[in-house]
Design a protein around this motif. Structure first.
Motif, short mmCIF file in Angstrom:
data_model
loop_
_atom_site.label_atom_id
_atom_site.label_comp_id
_atom_site.label_asym_id
_atom_site.label_seq_id
_atom_site.Cartn_x
_atom_site.Cartn_y
_atom_site.Cartn_z
N ALA A 88 -6.97 -13.87 3.43
CA ALA A 88 -7.24 -14.06 1.99
C ALA A 88 -7.96 -12.85 1.41
N LEU A 89 -8.90 -12.29 2.16
CA LEU A 89 -9.60 -11.10 1.69
C LEU A 89 -8.63 -9.94 1.51
N SER A 90 -7.72 -9.78 2.47
CA SER A 90 -6.74 -8.69 2.37
C SER A 90 -5.83 -8.88 1.16
N GLN A 91 -5.48 -10.13 0.86
CA GLN A 91 -4.67 -10.41 -0.33
C GLN A 91 -5.40 -10.03 -1.62
N LYS A 92 -6.67 -10.38 -1.70
CA LYS A 92 -7.43 -10.12 -2.92
C LYS A 92 -7.62 -8.62 -3.15
N VAL A 93 -7.85 -7.87 -2.06
CA VAL A 93 -8.01 -6.42 -2.20
C VAL A 93 -6.70 -5.80 -2.69
N SER A 94 -5.57 -6.27 -2.14
CA SER A 94 -4.28 -5.73 -2.57
C SER A 94 -4.00 -6.12 -4.02
N MET A 95 -4.47 -7.30 -4.44
CA MET A 95 -4.26 -7.74 -5.81
C MET A 95 -5.03 -6.84 -6.79
N ALA A 96 -6.22 -6.41 -6.39
CA ALA A 96 -7.00 -5.51 -7.24
C ALA A 96 -6.26 -4.20 -7.46
N CYS A 97 -5.58 -3.70 -6.41
CA CYS A 97 -4.78 -2.49 -6.55
C CYS A 97 -3.62 -2.71 -7.51
N PHE A 98 -3.03 -3.90 -7.48
CA PHE A 98 -1.84 -4.18 -8.27
C PHE A 98 -2.14 -4.37 -9.75
N LEU A 99 -3.39 -4.64 -10.11
CA LEU A 99 -3.73 -4.90 -11.51
C LEU A 99 -3.34 -3.74 -12.42
N PHE A 100 -3.37 -2.52 -11.89
CA PHE A 100 -3.10 -1.36 -12.73
C PHE A 100 -1.61 -1.23 -13.04
N VAL A 101 -0.78 -1.90 -12.26
CA VAL A 101 0.67 -1.79 -12.44
C VAL A 101 1.23 -3.03 -13.12
N SER A 102 0.62 -4.19 -12.85
CA SER A 102 1.18 -5.45 -13.31
C SER A 102 1.23 -5.56 -14.83
N ALA A 103 0.44 -4.73 -15.52
CA ALA A 103 0.44 -4.80 -16.98
C ALA A 103 1.80 -4.47 -17.56
N MET A 104 2.57 -3.63 -16.87
CA MET A 104 3.81 -3.13 -17.46
C MET A 104 5.01 -4.02 -17.19
N THR A 105 5.03 -4.74 -16.07
CA THR A 105 6.24 -5.44 -15.67
C THR A 105 6.70 -6.52 -16.66
N PRO A 106 5.82 -7.37 -17.21
CA PRO A 106 6.33 -8.36 -18.17
C PRO A 106 6.84 -7.72 -19.46
N LEU A 107 6.24 -6.60 -19.85
CA LEU A 107 6.70 -5.90 -21.05
C LEU A 107 8.08 -5.29 -20.82
N LEU A 108 8.28 -4.73 -19.64
CA LEU A 108 9.59 -4.19 -19.31
C LEU A 108 10.63 -5.29 -19.25
N MET A 109 10.25 -6.44 -18.71
CA MET A 109 11.20 -7.55 -18.63
C MET A 109 11.66 -7.96 -20.02
N THR A 147 -10.55 -5.67 8.73
CA THR A 147 -10.26 -4.28 8.35
C THR A 147 -8.77 -3.94 8.46
N LEU A 148 -8.16 -4.24 9.61
CA LEU A 148 -6.75 -3.89 9.80
C LEU A 148 -5.84 -4.68 8.86
N PRO A 149 -6.03 -6.00 8.70
CA PRO A 149 -5.22 -6.72 7.71
C PRO A 149 -5.36 -6.14 6.30
N VAL A 150 -6.57 -5.74 5.91
CA VAL A 150 -6.78 -5.15 4.59
C VAL A 150 -6.01 -3.84 4.45
N GLN A 151 -6.06 -3.01 5.49
CA GLN A 151 -5.35 -1.74 5.44
C GLN A 151 -3.83 -1.94 5.32
N ILE A 152 -3.31 -2.91 6.05
CA ILE A 152 -1.87 -3.17 5.99
C ILE A 152 -1.48 -3.75 4.63
N MET A 153 -2.24 -4.75 4.18
CA MET A 153 -1.92 -5.41 2.91
C MET A 153 -2.16 -4.50 1.71
#
Length: 511
Positions: free
Chosen positions: A259-280, A337-343
């Motif tokens: 779950a921690l690895s998912q949340k860290v990856s989600m924070a990275c995705f926030l900068f990109v997710s803004a554009m996808t619904p607008l493009l759709m 640590t390793l799950p976070v790095q992979i995710m």
């Protein structure tokens, strides 16, 4: 980029940036306050019901989004979808209370306290409602006001969470209460924005629906969504089964690490997710004009740049994985640590996946997505079993690390198959794009690890944990910006676009 699209993206990105503190606060506070086991139980139970509400959606929210994008003044469309939304709500909450039955709870949520079920069901329902209303505002072109409200409420939610933690009142029950207040207020704000937009357009909302209108909308939604019924079912089975396998074989602590690895990856995705619904939305409008070339042009222009933006954050997270875990989770989560790095690599193709699937949603070719999901279900579940099951059941028993490997590798394969299929009917250079995916990640990983090593060699930073992390980030960012200026094509941006961006920045600072 059209001016209106650019402006809406800026506001949406700004709201996402304002949401970053929410994720950072939750991932810095919740793991410390709850510990791996309770944090894992919260993540697992809410994930199960979130996948269930997504299954009940069956693609109808996407059909509603596309229909509303093309016909923004239809009160009958809103009345029809309200009936669907109420049905989803009723079934979700019934499932939550059904899971209070001990045999059902033992099967669906092993080793999770039984009273979590209805609380998690309500959390999933409020999350789904907010997502539908937010996309409705995007379809109406009311993105700016919607995102201002979301940013403000996200910051208020962060403050409330921090106050509960500092007062020593933060536990599972108060966490659910805080989430209900935040999600409910956000959904209400989205609805008020949409209602104000309709009122300004002179649209009188009503909940009545004529028999003929009901038949027309039922036929429209059925044509669009019935291929997605199988896809929704398979997605629900696959995503729920893999988390269930992790819970069954490895328990709540490994669930918390994942779950921690998912949340860290989600924070990275926030900068990109803004554009996808607008493009759709732009895809849907272009397909309404039968303009496949416009869809291909949007995909070619924006997909590589958004991928590079996601890679910028993801590659730094990979290099600084141990530090990120310490910041977010503390010493109890160092095994993550390793799950976070992979995710951390997950946002790369999450962005591409949303854009590629948006092409199929916007063009109504949902049967292709159904068939692709069916294939993914087979090799995805096989990979999950091989990586999670114990040796006596022909598995590697890798726990959270195994599920992270499965998630990233299966997504890479599925998304690129989806992109290749999209390139068959819209003009998009798939093989060139695949080469760029690999090149960008390899180059940015090199810069990220080089920056980390340089920061570790600086004598004045010895023993200064956070200072070294900040210096590493500064060195990495400076290197990436320098390369982007010299060779913008590496990141999917033409030199003309790069010059235009620099010109606008200069003009902004001269004011």
């Amino acid at each position: 980029m059209p001016a209106t699209l650019a402006r809406r993206y800026i506001f949406k990105l700004g709201a996402n940036l304002a949401s970053v503190p929410v994720y950072l606060a939750m991932e810095a506070i919740l793991p410390r306050a709850l510990g791996p086991q309770a944090y894992g139980n919260f993540s697992f139970s809410t994930s199960v019901f979130q996948q269930f509400s997504g299954f009940l959606d069956m693609g109808t929210s996407t059909c509603f989004y596309n229909a509303l994008s093309r016909n923004q003044t239809s009160a009958a469309l809103l009345a029809f979808y309200l009936r669907i939304a109420l049905l989803v709500a009723a079934i979700t909450m019934c499932a939550g209370f059904l899971a209070l039955w001990p045999p059902a709870a033992a099967l669906l949520l092993p080793d999770v306290p039984i009273w979590y079920a209805p609380l998690a069901a309500l959390w999933a329902l409020l999350t789904w409602w907010g997502r539908v209303l937010r996309s409705a505002n995007d379809a109406l072109g009311a993105t700016i006001h919607s995102e201002i409200w979301r940013a403000a409420l996200s910051l208020i939610g962060t403050g409330l969470l921090a106050a509960l933690y500092l007062a020593g009142w933060l536990d599972i029950k108060t966490l659910f209460l805080q989430q209900y207040l935040l999600l409910g207020a956000t959904a209400l704000a989205f609805w008020l924005v949409a209602k104000k937009h309709w009122a300004a357009s002179g649209i009188a909302l009503h909940w009545r629906l004529r028999s003929r209108q009901k038949k027309i909308f039922t036929a429209q939604f059925f044509r669009y969504s019935h291929p997605l019924l199988v896809q929704a079912l398979l997605s629900f089975i696959m995503l729920t089964a893999e988390r269930w396998l992790l819970q069954w074989f490895d328990g709540s602590s490994q669930q918390g690490f994942y779950a921690l690895s998912q949340k860290v990856s989600m924070a990275c995705f926030l900068f990109v997710s803004a554009m996808t619904p607008l493009l759709m939305r732009e895809f849907s409008i272009a397909w309404g004009r039968k303009d496949a070339a416009a869809i291909g042009s949007l995909l070619t222009r924006f997909a590589p740049a958004l991928y590079a933006l996601a890679a910028y954050f993801s590659c730094f997270t990979v290099a600084e994985g141990r530090t990120m875990v310490w910041i977010f989770g503390g010493d109890k989560f160092l095994a993550a640590t390793l799950p976070v790095q992979i995710m951390a690599l997950y946002p790369l193709h999450q962005a591409y996946g949303q854009m590629a699937s948006s092409v199929f949603h916007a063009t109504g070719k949902t049967g292709i997505l159904r068939n692709l999901t069916a294939c993914e279900c087979v090799y995805g579940l096989a990979a999950a079993w091989a990586l999670l099951a114990p040796p006596e059941l022909w598995g590697l028993n890798l726990g959270a690390t195994g599920l992270a490997i499965k998630t990233v590798s299966v997504q890479f394969l599925s998304v690129n198959i989806c992109l290749w299929l999209a390139s068959r009917f819209v003009p998009f250079a798939f093989w060139k794009n695949l080469g760029q995916q690999i090149l960008v990640v390899a180059f940015l990983l090199f810069l990220a690890y080089a920056s980390r090593e340089v920061s570790q060699e600086l004598a004045f930073l010895e023993g200064r944990f956070l200072a070294r992390f900040i210096v590493s980030g500064f060195l990495y960012s400076a290197a990436v910006v320098s390369v982007a200026i010299i060779a913008p094509r590496l990141f999917g941006v033409s030199r003309a676009d790069a010059k235009e961006l620099i010109r606008r920045v200069r003009r902004h600072f001269r004011k």
